[in-house]
Design a protein around this motif. Sequence first.
Motif, short mmCIF file in Angstrom:
data_model
loop_
_atom_site.label_atom_id
_atom_site.label_comp_id
_atom_site.label_asym_id
_atom_site.label_seq_id
_atom_site.Cartn_x
_atom_site.Cartn_y
_atom_site.Cartn_z
N LEU A 145 0.83 -1.19 0.00
CA LEU A 145 0.00 0.00 0.00
C LEU A 145 0.87 1.24 0.00
CD1 LEU A 145 -2.70 -1.07 2.61
CD2 LEU A 145 -2.75 -1.30 0.14
N ALA A 146 0.52 2.20 -0.81
CA ALA A 146 1.33 3.41 -0.92
C ALA A 146 1.16 4.27 0.31
CB ALA A 146 0.92 4.19 -2.16
N ALA A 147 2.21 4.97 0.69
CA ALA A 147 2.17 5.84 1.86
C ALA A 147 1.19 6.99 1.67
CB ALA A 147 3.57 6.38 2.14
N ALA A 148 0.90 7.32 0.40
CA ALA A 148 0.02 8.44 0.12
C ALA A 148 -1.43 8.13 0.44
CB ALA A 148 0.16 8.84 -1.35
N GLY A 149 -1.74 6.88 0.78
CA GLY A 149 -3.10 6.51 1.12
C GLY A 149 -3.83 5.88 -0.04
N ASP A 150 -5.08 5.48 0.21
CA ASP A 150 -5.86 4.81 -0.81
C ASP A 150 -6.27 5.79 -1.91
OD1 ASP A 150 -5.61 2.62 0.79
OD2 ASP A 150 -7.59 2.84 1.72
#
Length: 422
Positions: A45-50
């Motif tokens: 999962l990307a740190a930038a969020g969903d």
Amino acid sequence: MAPNDSAHIAEEDDLGTGRRRAARYAVPVAVIGVAAATIGLVPALAAAGDPSLPKISAQELIERIAASDTQRLSGSVRISTDLGLPSLAGLGDLAGGALAPKGGVGGGSSASTADPSTKLMELGSGTHTLRVAADGPDKQRVSILEDAAEYSLIHNGDDIWAYDSASNEAFHATSPEGTAKDKGTAKDKDKGKAKELSGKDVPATPREFAEQALAAAGDTTSVTVDGTARVAGREAYRLVLKPKQSGSTVESIKIAVDAKTGTPLKFTLAPSSGGKAVVDVGFTKVDFGKPAASTFDFAPPKGTKVTQGDEARRGDLAEPPKLPKGGEDAGKSAPPTVIGKGWSAVYAFTSPEGAPTGKDTAGLPKEAQGFLDALGDKVTGKFGSGTVYKTRLVNALMTDDGKVYVGAVTPDTLVKAADGAK
């Protein structure tokens, strides 16, 4: 590092309208059966969020999966499996000896450490990193990355190669889908062995797991879309399947579906008992461009010991595996009956005449007996008495009078099924 392992990806993706299921040969996993065959993945999962994606219904997302026809891809897949089995360390050489055909699956002196039917058993437990590539139905490659070595399985046209860099051994067979003109020759004879290599009916990619789960859904399953995610840098929808029935060992199945291509990127099976996933397979890196043609080239390096599929076949014919008891008749039994349906279905059958029952496993080696004892609990009911052998996903009740009940259900559900069958 295996020889001829090329850099990934070159050209732009051309999904086209070629044949479906491009990765059929990419990751044969005999577990898999057990399946095979099975698997925990660190979520990418990307740190930038969903991501923010347009709303979509569960039916529309399922249709998008069915319509997807990804023929070309490459990347890395991380696999881990936690069935809750006791350690195999105490079995010594048993797994490759007393419980398997002599000399490995190939039999006789032709056994090879590169034989996929033994090597890929390692995927049945722990965590593994794979590098995969596919270019249509005739070209696939998967490599298992190890600390100081690499194991590769390559399908290129008519040929299937497996290579173990640790032992410098290779295994070669002809594809069962091959179009060789010399039918009836030795090249044709090893197609049965090649079918084992292909793992055609064994799910191992996120897509194959997803297709089997969706096929089993029906009216016994709740299917919803639970937001979005980023997997391997790709925007994806989360599809969630949950049993409506009680008694299943499955709590939920979550499938991350690529928003652009409809390709499943990640599959996670969570157990009803809680804790970490039982099966979790997914991409940590993925590219839908065309892999370089050299990715699927292979030639055994100098000094490699090469075992041909027809050699293994001769070994199989010369010395078939021996059953603990009952001789040839021990392999004969009636087809199983199904008790219940959906997620709580139990498969019931009578163990072959002469085979061990819940009270008699004397035909097994001492080490195997100890392994089974670690899995088993004695139970009683209207059916009589027997032993339940447990994992975190599939459980089996073997009664003292020779009946067997198996399913992805709790031990209590097995006992109720056995009681109702009396």
